[in-house]
Each structure stands twice: as structure tokens, then as C-alpha cells.
Design a protein around this motif. Sequence first.
Motif, PDB file in Angstrom:
ATOM      1  N   GLU A  37       1.227  -0.841  -0.415  1.00  0.00           N
ATOM      2  CA  GLU A  37      -0.262  -0.338   0.471  1.00  0.00           C
ATOM      3  C   GLU A  37       0.693   1.081   0.069  1.00  0.00           C
ATOM      4  N   ARG A  38       0.387   2.292  -0.698  1.00  0.00           N
ATOM      5  CA  ARG A  38       0.855   3.711  -0.387  1.00  0.00           C
ATOM      6  C   ARG A  38      -0.628   4.765  -0.267  1.00  0.00           C
ATOM      7  N   ALA A  39      -0.531   5.388   0.548  1.00  0.00           N
ATOM      8  CA  ALA A  39      -1.698   6.081   0.794  1.00  0.00           C
ATOM      9  C   ALA A  39      -0.909   7.840   1.086  1.00  0.00           C
ATOM     10  N   SER A  41      -2.910  11.233   2.350  1.00  0.00           N
ATOM     11  CA  SER A  41      -4.287  12.291   2.487  1.00  0.00           C
ATOM     12  C   SER A  41      -3.498  13.763   2.689  1.00  0.00           C
ATOM     13  N   GLU A  60       3.177   4.451   3.551  1.00  0.00           N
ATOM     14  CA  GLU A  60       3.677   3.216   2.537  1.00  0.00           C
ATOM     15  C   GLU A  60       4.249   1.650   3.184  1.00  0.00           C
ATOM     16  N   SER A 157      -7.906  12.433  -0.830  1.00  0.00           N
ATOM     17  CA  SER A 157      -6.797  11.466  -0.265  1.00  0.00           C
ATOM     18  C   SER A 157      -7.108  10.127  -1.480  1.00  0.00           C
ATOM     19  N   CYS A 158      -5.787   9.304  -1.134  1.00  0.00           N
ATOM     20  CA  CYS A 158      -5.677   8.349  -2.511  1.00  0.00           C
ATOM     21  C   CYS A 158      -4.751   6.992  -1.596  1.00  0.00           C
ATOM     22  N   GLN A 159      -6.107   5.807  -2.093  1.00  0.00           N
ATOM     23  CA  GLN A 159      -4.165   4.686  -1.398  1.00  0.00           C
ATOM     24  C   GLN A 159      -4.663   3.705  -2.531  1.00  0.00           C
ATOM     25  N   ILE A 161      -3.029  -0.235  -4.004  1.00  0.00           N
ATOM     26  CA  ILE A 161      -2.421  -0.756  -3.776  1.00  0.00           C
ATOM     27  C   ILE A 161      -1.960  -1.938  -4.238  1.00  0.00           C
ATOM     28  N   ASP A 304      -9.832  -5.634  -0.276  1.00  0.00           N
ATOM     29  CA  ASP A 304      -8.387  -5.415   0.207  1.00  0.00           C
ATOM     30  C   ASP A 304      -7.594  -6.835   0.331  1.00  0.00           C
ATOM     31  N   SER A 345      -5.535  -0.353   6.686  1.00  0.00           N
ATOM     32  CA  SER A 345      -4.518  -0.097   6.179  1.00  0.00           C
ATOM     33  C   SER A 345      -3.440  -1.593   5.698  1.00  0.00           C
TER      34      SER A 345
END
Length: 473
Positions: A37-39, A41, A60, A157-159, A161, A304, A345
Amino acid sequence: MTGTAFRPFEDNLDKEATLAALRRAVAGAHDGELFLERARSESLVLDDGRVRTASYDAAEGFGLRAVRGEAVGYAHASDISEAALARAVDTARLAVGDGGGVMAPSPQPTNTRLYSDDDPIAGAAFPVKIETLREIDAFARALDPRVVQVTAVIAASCQEIEILRADGTHLRDVRPMCRVNVSVIVEEDGRREQGTAGGGGRVGLDGLIAPEGWQGKAREALRIALVNLRAEPAPAGVMDVVLGPGWPGILLHEAIGHGLEGDFNRKGASAFAGLMGQRIAAPGVTVLDDGTIPDRRGSITIDDEGTPSRRNVLIEDGILVGYMQDRQNARLMGVEPTGNGRRQSHAHVPMPRMTNTYMLGGDTAPGDIVADLKDGIYAVGFGGGQVDITNGKFVFSCTEAYRVKNGVVGAPVKGATLIGDGATALQKIRAVGDDPALDPGIGNCGKAGQWVPVGVGQPTMMIGGLTVGGSGS
């Protein structure tokens, strides 16, 4: 996608070496995966004419899971590297031991796209966002001289995965999210009241920060504040209640939705455990959890664990027909996963969670439902609430509600709380309106310390005999 794409296997890991490590971790397990994951916000808050908060967060990492039976081995790290992954393998294997389990089949990839993969944070320059907040503040104050304070929020925000499984299955998703909120405090004759409105979803920021995107929210916040300004103390007692469409579906989400998640039912901890195929609600009540609605806050292209999201019918014409499942609980219960395996997450294990949970509409006009209310409460807006999953008992506070007598909507009431239990409330639904609506995109759901975005919805409906807590008589 705007910006630099998340490329863990190009920038941090050798894919073949990573796949070999994953296979060591899940050898003999029933399930497992590597979740990367990279998030990012951003949140900007203007309060009383001043920028109170301007925050940007980025994180991340990975989570490595091995599942055997009910046991889960999980290791996570914020360092996406082969060294960190090697250390995680030993921890994840603790749940497997010397087991000889057969790995569950991998989810099938999907080409469906429910939302854009553009980064909404980059959708507007920072000065534009600040200027928009100042415009919201000035606009709300100009609407009414009784406005004494305005709080405006722009959040995005942007997630990103990626999920890798031992058979080589490789899945990706990019999840944008935006929200604009406006809160207004009004004062008259020494009395102050507040109103809040907002919304958003998995959409770009440009539409939300355009005047047509936020002016309606400012007007709605003011309307609610002015309603509360003339509100009387709420009555107390057992009475019939009419719930408005849209956001009041949060009561459905909390009082009923959590009780239909697979883990609670597998363990026998839900008020609805063991009732599959039985009537648990009044005729005409159909409840769904649907993660496939484009651009909605609770929607997910894949969950997920990599399972494509689905439109799941939970209650059909009052009959319990389905639970929401992740992969582990579905396997243990001998059913298929439903695309509801969600995690906050990479640092969290997935579990069964709701997406967009709502009730379908009926065939009664909303006005007729209110007209049939002889002595009760018409609840339009809700604030906080809590529920006990084991017995379904709930308590919810109303942010906008009205006294109704003989079908006539009277004065607004302040301080009303609705008290009951989900199983009984489902059976006491007396009318379902033909005006189904979803919430404006403001919901978050907490479970076991994890928070995920969700959607709720319902039509206007009447529930008989709820306990209303208030300060009036």
C-alpha cells in the motif's frame, strides 16, 4: 494517474524473489497474501476565518498474512524491502506451524472500474483550496446575519494497493476520495446552535470545490442550525418514529448491518446468528450491501483480499438470505466470499466489513407515511450512535427531528435519542417509502479499532414503538 505511480516491484522488490518469500510464508496454509500500500491524504480546515489545520500525510508499507483454520499470522512494515519481507515471513508462519493445508483458490481479476485513478490531491493547487475555504466562509456569513462562526473543510486522499498471491495472481487498485464539509453556528437572543452538512465520494476535487459543489452544503448547514435554533426539548417515552431517507440509514448500518457480518455469525455472537432463511424483518424490507455503485464513498473495485466487490442481498422481503464475508470466515462457514474483506491499512488484518449498506424502496408515498403518524417523532438527521452486536441494542442521537401529532409535523425537537434493538426494530417496520436515497458521502465505520469509509441509505420508513429519550414531557 496524476503523479508518480506506485511501483513496488519496479522500485523496491524483485517480483520473483518476493513471490518465493510469499510461498515460504504460506506453505501449508489455507490462505494468505502480500498486501502492499501507498496512501496519501490532505486536510485543510478554515475555522472562524483562520486556517486552523493544513496537514499532509503519506505512508507506505506491506502486510504479509498466512491463515490456517481460525489462526492468522500477520506481519507488517513501513519499509517495503526484501530484508523487511524476509523478517515478516517467520512471523506469518507462526500461524501455520507444520500444517499441511490446501491453499484456497485466488480471487479472479476484474476489469471493472468504479472510479477514476487520478490523484484528487493534485486536482487543485494549494492556493486555490485555501481561497475556496475563504469563499465558503464569506458565503455562509452573508446568508444570514445570525451566523457567528463558520468551519469549512476540504479533504482528499488517494490509496494505491497491490495484492500478490502465492500462485502469482497480481491485483491492483487505486482509490481516490474527496470530501467538503461546512459547519455553521448561529446565535439569536443569547442562544447558539450548530448545523453541519457535507459530502463527497470517490470523485475528483474539482467538482466539489466549484461554487455549485459547496454552496448547497453551506445553505444546508445554515438551514439545520436555524431549525435547531427554534427547537423545543424532545419528549420522552415509547412512540412511533418516522425516519427520513438517506443518511438516517446509519441506524440501519449500525443496528442491523454489523450483525450481518460473517465473523460475528460464525462465532455465534450476533443477534442474527443461526437465522439464515428465517424471517427477521417485516414483509417488504429488503436490505443490500453493494460495493459496486460507481464513485460512492463505500465502493471498492476489489476488496482488500482481491475479491471483486458485489451487490449482496442480505435481507429479501424480510427473510435473511446472506451475510457479508471475507475469505477466512467464508471458508470456515462453507460459503463464497462476498467482496467484504476490508482493512484500514497495510498494518491491519482484513475482516468482514460493510461497503454501501441500504434498504430498497417500497410503494408508499413519504407524505402518507408521515400523515399516518399519530403521535411520535419524525427524525431526519442523525449524529453519533452505538450498538451492542451481541443483542443488537442501539442508542442514536438525532441532529434534526420534529414532533408529529395526528399526521401534522410540528416544532423541531432538540436532544432526542432513539433507543431499541435491531432485531425488534426490523420486525416493527410498518411502512417503507418509495423515495430511497443514499447519504451524501460522509460515513466512516469503526470495528475492532479499524476505520473504513462506508455508505448508507434508505427510504422514508416508519418504525413502531421505539423508545425516545428526551428532556421534555
